[in-house]
Design a protein around this motif. Structure first.
Motif, PDB file in Angstrom:
ATOM      1  N   ALA A 715       0.836  -1.203   0.000  1.00 48.12           N
ATOM      2  CA  ALA A 715       0.000   0.000   0.000  1.00 48.12           C
ATOM      3  C   ALA A 715       0.872   1.254   0.000  1.00 48.12           C
ATOM      4  N   ALA A 716       1.989   1.216   0.735  1.00 45.74           N
ATOM      5  CA  ALA A 716       2.896   2.362   0.768  1.00 45.74           C
ATOM      6  C   ALA A 716       3.543   2.589  -0.590  1.00 45.74           C
ATOM      7  N   LEU A 717       3.917   1.501  -1.266  1.00 42.61           N
ATOM      8  CA  LEU A 717       4.510   1.613  -2.593  1.00 42.61           C
ATOM      9  C   LEU A 717       3.527   2.242  -3.573  1.00 42.61           C
ATOM     10  N   VAL A 718       2.280   1.819  -3.525  1.00 43.37           N
ATOM     11  CA  VAL A 718       1.245   2.400  -4.385  1.00 43.37           C
ATOM     12  C   VAL A 718       1.062   3.881  -4.072  1.00 43.37           C
ATOM     13  N   ALA A 719       1.041   4.229  -2.793  1.00 40.99           N
ATOM     14  CA  ALA A 719       0.872   5.630  -2.394  1.00 40.99           C
ATOM     15  C   ALA A 719       1.983   6.499  -2.971  1.00 40.99           C
ATOM     16  N   PHE A 720       3.232   5.986  -2.951  1.00 38.25           N
ATOM     17  CA  PHE A 720       4.335   6.749  -3.527  1.00 38.25           C
ATOM     18  C   PHE A 720       4.187   6.877  -5.038  1.00 38.25           C
ATOM     19  N   LEU A 721       3.829   5.799  -5.717  1.00 37.80           N
ATOM     20  CA  LEU A 721       3.674   5.843  -7.171  1.00 37.80           C
ATOM     21  C   LEU A 721       2.657   6.905  -7.592  1.00 37.80           C
TER      22      LEU A 721
END
Length: 724
Positions: A715-721
């Protein structure tokens, strides 16, 4: 238009149904008065509600109801222009500088509302702008043109604009932020913001003041917003594109694009939406067909519905054309159950107005430089034009014409005179105002066509080559660049249409075993011609903010540079293809270089959010750059988040049930840029991942290694993307 005998019969039946529907609609609306608008709040306010207006939908160009003037939102030059009427070169427009690019303007008796897409801190008009979006409330001023009374911050990319019947509330769409907001025009406070599907554009409030409809640039379904004056909520409303000409395939029926505008009938019973139906069939339908779809508001269903049975017909004229290529026995390109069209009525619809005195619609045809008048009482107004007003005037299809030569390029906004005898049209790519005398449809005074009067809005801020590129980018009439569809048809505003096209790959005539692109179509048929490999999926890439690099370009990196890719497009973006080198270099190269210059100088990237990252986004950035995850190995941050290299993905990347394999089993694709990733769904070359969440969840070890990440880390990776 060419038709068969069967088509004429069906057209007659269609007309009878349309007349019956129109008569029924008129009788039902005349028997009961429309509900009164909601009572305005009695609470004290800092700003009194605006006076009544001519129209309740904003646009690039509107006429003031209280003064002889037009107001123009000139997005490319970041000003709102007040144009005194009658337009006279001796009385030039007053230009009012905006804090960022203005998208829509709406004039009331004593106010002018303007949506501003974002704030631009640089004097460079091609530079990116930042959030937030704005709604400016201004008053007319004889000397200054407009004086700002107040502003409201909204989600970035504020664009579409409408007001409720009592003029107490403004509704604003934000395409990039996929949001719709309401603003109290008494207090200049935002009431609410709703999240909606991507690229919301036009917004129209119904006469009851409690409901609104929103169109989208990349899908057919509408968004309905209920309880505008309370706890607002959004709901999807199915609205298939061109139902009379589209098969029952759900993918085809949902594939509609370019719904920039919408307008209600005067009684509020019908909603008219000009757009492009990618799934519609016809004689010249490699890219679908343009349409005006009508929603019956009371029943909330399309006025035109698909026939119970789908009757497939082959027009003889098309059979003759296709036989020249030797495909007469295996022709999969068939017409549908409505009149087949060899030529488009309009291309890339950009704006629409309702002409009450004649009960007609006027549509700005961005791609053909026409203003097209249609019968608003027809079941499908787009099957034929009552009148085409050629705003380009001197253009023809003769190859000796100078590229980009048009008197009125890319018509973008329409306003009617008070007596509805004249239309004013904003010509965006040539930066002019066209003044068009309209047909009165009076037998006592037959219409005599004449070129429109052209009123210059001043010099173009772009360099000469980029200015030519802009005219070519929007134009679908240039004999070499396009075939009934301009660059802007698939890349609106330099963004993408959200569609996965299908590229015909053929074996080279010159080299055995070598494959090259032949043509591209919105939808592929199951049959295949000899020498062609059908069904190779190619998603539309975004251009704005992603074309600074030298190269390579193309999903397969086929083009060493951008100029080569543009020339390739001249060949494949047309019916049956044309070959990238089928015309001499002295004609292709200047056009390609001009479009390239505009793509890099004139296409403005979507807004950035200049804010501190959240803790979750910062965690995602750490994961993105972690060598154990490996995202940054190919998606290099310092070079637009791509190394532009070919990467082998393997057969996991396609759906074998839907597509044929790539030629020679070649599953290598160029690493795409991740810039502006959040607003360009779906993902992969074939659009097989609908969301970023799905992409990361399914990834495993295919691109980097994300299978070991926890749910919270993914979820954090998606938020950064989503911040890129």
């Amino acid at each position: 238009m060419r038709t068969t005998a069967s088509t004429f019969l069906l057209a007659g039946l269609t007309t009878l149904v349309a007349l019956a529907a129109c008569k029924s609609g008129e009788e039902s609306t005349s028997s009961s008065a429309p509900p009164p608008p909601p009572t305005a709040s009695a609470a004290p306010s800092a700003f009194p509600a605006p006076a009544p207006v001519i129209v309740r939908e904003g646009g690039a160009l509107v006429r003031s109801p209280s003064e002889p003037a037009l107001y123009l939102a000139d997005e490319d030059q970041q000003v709102v222009r007040r144009i005194a009427l009658p337009a006279d070169a001796r009385n030039p427009p007053v230009a009012v500088h905006m804090p960022g690019p203005p998208a829509a303007v709406l004039a009331t008796g004593d106010r002018v509302l303007v949506t501003v897409r974002g704030i631009r801190k640089s004097d460079d008009l091609a530079s990116p702008y930042e959030g937030p979006g704005l709604l400016l409330v201004m008053r007319p001023d004889p000397a200054a043109g407009l004086v700002e009374l107040g502003r409201v911050e909204l989600p970035a990319d504020a664009w579409g604009l409408a007001i409720t019947p009592d003029a107490s509330t403004a509704l604003v769409t934000s395409p990039w932020a996929h949001a719709v907001s309401a603003v109290d025009l008494g207090t200049l406070k935002k009431r609410w913001t709703l999240d909606v599907p991507r690229e919301p554009r036009a917004v129209v409030a119904l006469p009851d003041g409690k409901t609104a409809y929103v169109t989208h640039l990349v899908r057919a379904a509408l968004t309905r917003i209920d309880a505008l004056d309370g706890e607002a909520r959004a709901k999807d409303v199915p609205f298939p594109g061109a139902p009379l000409r589209t098969p029952a395939d759900p993918l085809r029926r949902e594939a509609a694009t370019l719904a920039y505008s919408a307008v209600l009938s005067p009684d509020g019973a019908r909603l008219f939406v000009p757009r492009h139906a990618l799934g519609a069939m016809g004689e010249s339908a490699w890219n679908g067909q343009n349409t005006v779809d009508i929603l019956s508001v009371v029943e909330e269903r399309p006025l035109a519905e698909r026939a119970p049975r789908w009757f497939v017909m082959q027009a003889k004229s098309f059979q003759k054309t296709i036989s020249e290529f030797g495909f007469e026995h295996d022709d999969p390109h068939l017409t549908g159950p409505a009149p087949s069209q060899i030529g488009e009525v309009f291309v890339q619809p950009r704006a629409v107005v309702y002409r009450k005195k004649t009960r007609t619609l006027l549509v700005a045809s961005e791609g053909t430089d026409h203003l097209v008048e249609l019968d608003a009482l027809s079941l499908d107004p787009s099957l034929g034009a009552l009148r085409k007003y050629d705003l380009g005037a001197t253009r023809s299809d003769d190859e000796k014409d100078k590229p980009g030569d048009t008197r009125c390029g890319a018509p973008t906004g329409i306003a009617l005179s008070e007596d509805e005898a004249t239309a004013f049209v904003f010509c965006r790519s040539s930066h002019d105002l066209a003044i068009v005398r309209l047909d009165a449809y009076d037998k006592r005074a037959p219409y005599e066509p004449a070129p429109p009067a052209i009123f210059s809005l001043g010099p173009d801020f772009l360099p000469e080559q980029a200015a030519l590129g802009r005219r070519l980018y929007y134009n679908a009439r240039d004999w070499l660049v396009s075939n009934a569809f301009a660059c802007a048809g698939c890349h609106p505003e330099g963004r993408d249409d959200g569609h996965v096209w299908h590229e015909d790959i053929r074996e080279s005539f010159d080299e055995k075993g070598k494959y090259e692109p032949g043509a591209i179509h919105a939808f592929e048929d199951k049959q295949a011609f000899e020498g062609f490999m059908k069904g190779v999926p190619r998603q539309t890439p975004m251009l704005a903010g992603r074309v600074a690099a030298h190269g390579p370009y193309g999903w397969k990196g086929e083009s060493p540079n951008l100029k080569h890719r543009v020339i390739i497009g001249f060949g494949i973006h047309r019916w049956l293809g044309g070959g990238p080198l089928s015309h001499s270099a002295d004609k292709t190269i200047p056009r390609a270089e001009a479009i390239l210059a505009f793509a890099r100088r004139g296409l403005v990237p979507p807004p950035r959010h200049n804010r501190e990252k959240t803790a979750e986004e910062e965690r995602g950035e750490v994961l993105f750059n972690d060598p154990n995850v490996g995202c940054a190995t190919c998606h290099l941050p310092r070079t637009e988040y791509t190394n532009r290299a070919l990467v082998g993905l393997g057969p996991w990347a396609f759906d074998k049930a839907r597509f044929d394999a790539e030629p020679e089993g070649d599953w290598k694709f160029k690493t795409p840029s991740l810039l502006f990733l959040a607003g360009s769904a779906p993902y992969y070359h074939d659009g097989s991942a609908a969301t970023l969440e799905e992409l990361v969840e399914r990834n495993g070890k295919r691109m980097g290694h994300t299978d070991h990440l926890s749910k919270e880390d993914r979820a954090a990776l998606v938020a950064f993307l989503k911040t890129l």
